[in-house]
Design a protein around this motif. Sequence first.
Motif, short mmCIF file in Angstrom:
data_model
loop_
_atom_site.label_atom_id
_atom_site.label_comp_id
_atom_site.label_asym_id
_atom_site.label_seq_id
_atom_site.Cartn_x
_atom_site.Cartn_y
_atom_site.Cartn_z
N ASP A 1 15.10 -53.87 -3.87
CA ASP A 1 15.45 -54.10 -5.27
C ASP A 1 15.23 -52.84 -6.10
OD1 ASP A 1 16.10 -57.08 -5.47
OD2 ASP A 1 14.19 -57.10 -4.40
N LEU A 2 14.28 -52.01 -5.68
CA LEU A 2 14.02 -50.77 -6.41
C LEU A 2 13.20 -49.82 -5.54
CD1 LEU A 2 14.42 -49.39 -9.21
CD2 LEU A 2 12.14 -50.24 -9.81
N CYS B 1 7.35 -50.33 -14.50
CA CYS B 1 8.45 -51.22 -14.08
C CYS B 1 8.03 -52.68 -14.15
CB CYS B 1 8.90 -50.85 -12.67
SG CYS B 1 9.72 -49.25 -12.54
N ARG C 1 11.59 -54.54 -14.98
CA ARG C 1 12.57 -53.99 -14.04
C ARG C 1 12.37 -54.54 -12.64
NH1 ARG C 1 14.44 -47.61 -13.57
NH2 ARG C 1 16.08 -47.96 -12.02
N VAL C 2 11.14 -54.90 -12.30
CA VAL C 2 10.86 -55.60 -11.06
C VAL C 2 10.05 -56.84 -11.38
CG1 VAL C 2 11.00 -53.63 -9.50
CG2 VAL C 2 8.83 -54.14 -10.62
N ARG C 3 10.22 -57.89 -10.55
CA ARG C 3 9.56 -59.16 -10.77
C ARG C 3 9.09 -59.74 -9.44
NH1 ARG C 3 10.18 -61.67 -15.61
NH2 ARG C 3 11.47 -60.59 -17.17
N ASP D 1 10.66 -59.56 -5.72
CA ASP D 1 11.43 -58.35 -5.46
C ASP D 1 10.77 -57.52 -4.36
OD1 ASP D 1 13.22 -59.00 -7.40
OD2 ASP D 1 12.55 -57.51 -8.86
N THR D 2 11.58 -56.76 -3.66
CA THR D 2 11.08 -55.82 -2.66
C THR D 2 11.23 -54.41 -3.18
OG1 THR D 2 11.67 -57.29 -0.81
CG2 THR D 2 11.34 -54.96 -0.29
N VAL D 3 10.12 -53.69 -3.25
CA VAL D 3 10.15 -52.32 -3.75
C VAL D 3 9.68 -51.38 -2.65
CG1 VAL D 3 9.76 -53.02 -6.13
CG2 VAL D 3 7.82 -52.45 -4.70
N ARG E 1 6.70 -56.46 -0.98
CA ARG E 1 7.30 -57.59 -1.67
C ARG E 1 6.32 -58.08 -2.72
NH1 ARG E 1 8.67 -61.97 2.22
NH2 ARG E 1 10.57 -60.77 2.62
#
Length: 335
Positions: free
Chosen positions: A258-259, A305, A310-312, A315-317, A334
């Motif tokens: 995701d980011l 973020c 921007r991420v929640r 999400d996978t960063v 995650r």
Amino acid sequence: MKTCRITGWGTYLPDDTVTFATRSGTATRYRVADDVSQLDMLVAAADRAIRRADLGPDDVDCVIAACAAGVQPIPCTAALVMERVAPGARAAAFDVNSTCTSFITALDIASRYLADGVYEHVLIVSGDVGSRFLDPAERESWELFSDAAAAVVVSRAGATPADRPDVDARPDVDVLPDVDVRPGVLASLQQTWPAHAHDTELRGGLSRFPAQDYADGDPADYRFDMHGRRALMGMLRVLPGFFERFFTAAGIGVEDLDLVVPHQASGALGIAMRRVGIPDGAYVDAVAEYGNMVSASVPYTLATCLDDGRVRRGDTVLLCGTAAGLTANALALRL
């Protein structure tokens, strides 16, 4: 997968700034005030992270300081942070150091402790006062680095209630919603190429050039020394193979992310991202706004973020970067 979750985060950014002209416009850098110490910054970020995690200081089981340069050689920086943040906690305290990617290393270590059930809540603190080690005559580094600190609380999945914003949280940002996924570290990889060990270094202060020898030694040994082009070329050579091995071992690809939250190493960030196949818009680039925050770079960017949504949760960063050594680090998380 090593199950764990980020339950709290906090940051510290100095008020003082300097602005430099660049080819593409201007760049802002942050400088800590003379009466503020590195320890002050770390403690401020740690306090905010603990409160955001809805914990008391004594709930912390382990403190990991992940800084490029610690407060003092002995004891570990983590013990000094713990002395001020959680003096009554029955907790472990130790440092890890992979310079600019120290936070990623610390998060990997913390996830293993939490997955094994050794600890419930681990506090990771990162931050450096790079400006106090820089040589103003070395313009390349003088105009690149910023002072900052960041901290996160990483908890065993299910160990705490849902996150709550603290007094520092923006009131218009929602708390991360609960989603039916298992949070944690999906994969990690770290590798060092010592042929580039001297591309970026600070030689003085410990056993090679002890502090008491400063008066008779070369002052340059006690300042940060960077051969920027050599470090960049070395990084660009090793990164494609490193990331290919990481994604193969992890069983995921760029399309599953995701980011990407990279270390804000320099203005060449975009070149490095394209070299490993990460397209524009898929990663955070805040080099112009903040510069290289050394060990705080990755956790500060991640916290930003999280704050702005921007991420929640779910999400996978990808947290990644390069550091002195030459070290490359990547971790898929995650949330």
